[in-house]
Motif scaffolding. Structure first.
Motif, PDB file in Angstrom:
ATOM      1  N   ALA A  40       0.948  -1.003  -0.587  1.00 17.97           N
ATOM      2  CA  ALA A  40      -0.290   0.286   0.523  1.00 17.97           C
ATOM      3  C   ALA A  40       1.252   1.419  -0.342  1.00 17.97           C
ATOM      4  CB  ALA A  40      -1.023   0.234   1.387  1.00 17.97           C
ATOM      5  N   ARG A  41       1.921   0.796  -0.522  1.00 15.33           N
ATOM      6  CA  ARG A  41       3.128   2.516  -0.474  1.00 15.33           C
ATOM      7  C   ARG A  41       2.935   3.160   0.482  1.00 15.33           C
ATOM      8  NH1 ARG A  41       3.288   4.299  -5.726  1.00 15.33           N
ATOM      9  NH2 ARG A  41       3.267   6.527  -5.493  1.00 15.33           N
ATOM     10  N   GLN A  42       3.317   1.719   1.641  1.00 15.16           N
ATOM     11  CA  GLN A  42       3.862   3.200   3.058  1.00 15.16           C
ATOM     12  C   GLN A  42       5.281   2.757   3.205  1.00 15.16           C
ATOM     13  OE1 GLN A  42       2.536  -0.549   1.908  1.00 15.16           O
ATOM     14  NE2 GLN A  42       2.299  -2.244   3.419  1.00 15.16           N
ATOM     15  N   PHE A  43       5.908   1.989   2.577  1.00 11.72           N
ATOM     16  CA  PHE A  43       7.385   3.002   2.505  1.00 11.72           C
ATOM     17  C   PHE A  43       8.049   4.172   2.067  1.00 11.72           C
ATOM     18  CE2 PHE A  43       7.275  -1.632   3.635  1.00 11.72           C
ATOM     19  CZ  PHE A  43       7.111  -1.842   5.514  1.00 11.72           C
ATOM     20  N   GLY A  44       9.426   4.002   2.177  1.00 10.07           N
ATOM     21  CA  GLY A  44      10.207   5.133   0.978  1.00 10.07           C
ATOM     22  C   GLY A  44      11.234   4.498   0.208  1.00 10.07           C
ATOM     23  N   LEU A  45      11.273   5.537  -0.304  1.00  5.20           N
ATOM     24  CA  LEU A  45      13.104   5.671  -0.678  1.00  5.20           C
ATOM     25  C   LEU A  45      14.038   4.331   0.052  1.00  5.20           C
ATOM     26  CD1 LEU A  45      12.081   7.126  -4.199  1.00  5.20           C
ATOM     27  CD2 LEU A  45      13.160   5.392  -3.713  1.00  5.20           C
ATOM     28  N   PRO A  46      15.033   4.400  -0.163  1.00  8.31           N
ATOM     29  CA  PRO A  46      16.633   3.656   0.958  1.00  8.31           C
ATOM     30  C   PRO A  46      17.271   5.515   0.560  1.00  8.31           C
ATOM     31  CG  PRO A  46      16.387   2.332  -0.741  1.00  8.31           C
ATOM     32  CD  PRO A  46      15.593   3.319  -1.685  1.00  8.31           C
ATOM     33  N   ALA A  98      16.625   4.433   6.228  1.00  5.39           N
ATOM     34  CA  ALA A  98      15.372   3.028   6.525  1.00  5.39           C
ATOM     35  C   ALA A  98      14.446   3.208   5.648  1.00  5.39           C
ATOM     36  CB  ALA A  98      15.221   3.189   8.426  1.00  5.39           C
ATOM     37  N   ILE A  99      13.589   2.733   5.308  1.00  9.66           N
ATOM     38  CA  ILE A  99      12.641   2.784   4.220  1.00  9.66           C
ATOM     39  C   ILE A  99      11.161   2.985   5.204  1.00  9.66           C
ATOM     40  CG2 ILE A  99      13.389   1.622   2.245  1.00  9.66           C
ATOM     41  CD1 ILE A  99      11.596  -1.018   3.506  1.00  9.66           C
ATOM     42  N   GLY A 100      11.143   2.531   6.263  1.00  5.70           N
ATOM     43  CA  GLY A 100      10.086   2.464   6.727  1.00  5.70           C
ATOM     44  C   GLY A 100      10.538   2.744   8.653  1.00  5.70           C
ATOM     45  N   ASP A 101       9.565   2.205   9.428  1.00 10.10           N
ATOM     46  CA  ASP A 101       9.770   2.728  11.057  1.00 10.10           C
ATOM     47  C   ASP A 101      10.053   1.074  11.409  1.00 10.10           C
ATOM     48  OD1 ASP A 101       9.084   5.297  11.064  1.00 10.10           O
ATOM     49  OD2 ASP A 101       7.198   5.065  12.442  1.00 10.10           O
ATOM     50  N   TYR A 185       5.062  -1.668  -2.908  1.00 12.58           N
ATOM     51  CA  TYR A 185       4.963  -0.961  -1.004  1.00 12.58           C
ATOM     52  C   TYR A 185       5.855  -0.255  -0.891  1.00 12.58           C
ATOM     53  CZ  TYR A 185       4.235  -5.644   0.952  1.00 12.58           C
ATOM     54  OH  TYR A 185       3.403  -7.089   0.556  1.00 12.58           O
ATOM     55  N   ILE A 186       6.278   0.755  -1.856  1.00  9.44           N
ATOM     56  CA  ILE A 186       7.474   1.910  -1.757  1.00  9.44           C
ATOM     57  C   ILE A 186       6.680   2.975  -2.442  1.00  9.44           C
ATOM     58  CG2 ILE A 186       9.694   2.673  -2.004  1.00  9.44           C
ATOM     59  CD1 ILE A 186      10.617   0.252  -2.357  1.00  9.44           C
ATOM     60  N   ALA A 187       6.211   4.110  -1.773  1.00  9.47           N
ATOM     61  CA  ALA A 187       5.658   5.762  -2.656  1.00  9.47           C
ATOM     62  C   ALA A 187       6.870   5.759  -3.290  1.00  9.47           C
ATOM     63  CB  ALA A 187       4.657   6.441  -1.225  1.00  9.47           C
ATOM     64  N   SER A 192       8.625   7.815 -13.360  1.00 11.78           N
ATOM     65  CA  SER A 192       9.512   8.916 -14.049  1.00 11.78           C
ATOM     66  C   SER A 192      11.203   8.748 -13.334  1.00 11.78           C
ATOM     67  CB  SER A 192       9.811  10.224 -13.224  1.00 11.78           C
ATOM     68  OG  SER A 192       8.126  11.040 -13.821  1.00 11.78           O
ATOM     69  N   LEU A 193      11.351   7.651 -12.313  1.00 12.56           N
ATOM     70  CA  LEU A 193      12.081   6.811 -12.353  1.00 12.56           C
ATOM     71  C   LEU A 193      12.841   5.903 -13.238  1.00 12.56           C
ATOM     72  CD1 LEU A 193      12.086   6.380  -8.055  1.00 12.56           C
ATOM     73  CD2 LEU A 193      13.808   7.855  -9.203  1.00 12.56           C
ATOM     74  N   ALA A 194      11.863   5.606 -13.823  1.00 11.13           N
ATOM     75  CA  ALA A 194      12.879   4.495 -14.530  1.00 11.13           C
ATOM     76  C   ALA A 194      12.571   5.251 -16.609  1.00 11.13           C
ATOM     77  CB  ALA A 194      11.544   3.391 -15.336  1.00 11.13           C
TER      78      ALA A 194
END
Ligand code: ZN
Length: 244
Positions: A40-46, A98-101, A185-187, A192-194
């Motif tokens: 659910a796009r609950q994580f961020g980029l590293p 960290a991509i998430g807590d 999983y990652i927002a 664009s990144l691709a």
């Protein structure tokens, strides 16, 4: 000569058993679907900041990549022939976040991607693995971390910092037996990144089903030790030497 060969074989067998011992000591059965958080796009980029040629770019995608196909019986043989993480190209020493807590579960543990790695456990029975790190991470097992916190420095899988500098990132279930496509999983603005990286343009085709597993979002889950998923009848590009 014969003796030497036998000794060598004995050594290899010993190493194999020792490796198996490590693997068995850390084996946990795969967790059932019902207890694992859905993407659910609950994580961020590293990595922080904007991608670019001087900062970081997406390198190899997750899943059915041509690189993984070529090494499906060796490097990726235990991962159903697939690249079970995302590669982010970056100069050595780029701060990894960290991509998430979560809670640091392992520093330089047995779960791959040498020379140094970190595993963080998150809510929903998910774990993230950060691999090919430059040096032992500064965080400690049991330490609580928050999303975006710097936990390590990126390195190079070939240890040179000029040949393959990148971070390998995986999202797994907490048993480490199931490995998931990190993209949903990652927002992030994946499209664009691709455009900026080689990401998404390097998937192996099965010409019998040419649209299968050809986009970043549609890559299959990997079960550790499961059968090869990409032993294609009509692979393209073909395997080196024409071997299947
Ligand atoms: Zn990788």
């Amino acid at each position: 000569m014969l003796t030497r060969t036998c000794l060598l074989r004995k050594g290899a067998a010993g190493a194999l058993l020792a490796g198996l011992g490590v693997a068995l000591a850390h084996y946990a059965p795969p967790l059932p679907e019902s207890v694992i958080a859905k993407p659910a796009r609950q994580f961020g980029l590293p990595f922080a900041g904007a991608p670019g040629p001087d900062t970081w770019l997406l390198g190899q995608g997750y899943g059915n990549t041509t690189g993984a196909y070529r090494q499906r019986r060796s490097t990726y043989g235990n991962l159903q022939g697939l690249h079970a993480g995302l590669d982010f190209s970056a100069p050595c020493g780029t701060p990894v976040r960290a991509i998430g807590d979560g809670v640091v579960a392992e520093v330089d543990g047995p779960h791959g991607s040498p020379p140094h790695n970190v595993v963080i456990d998150h809510a929903g029975n998910l774990s993230s693995l950060y691999g090919h790190l430059l040096k032992r991470a500064s965080v400690r097992p049991g330490q609580r971390v928050t999303r975006g916190q710097v936990i390590a420095e990126s390195g190079d899988s070939q240890l040179t910092c000029i040949s393959a500098p990148h971070l390998h990132l995986e999202i797994r279930d907490r048993s480490h037996q199931r490995l998931f496509n990190p993209v949903p999983y990652i927002a992030a603005d994946w499209e664009s990144l691709a455009l900026a990286g080689s990401f998404g343009r390097g998937y192996e085709y099965d010409l019998s089903a040419p649209r299968k597993w050809q986009t970043p979002e549609t890559q299959p889950e990997v079960r550790r030790g499961g059968p090869l998923l990409n032993d294609f009848a009509r692979p393209w590009p073909p395997a080196p030497g024409g071997a299947r």
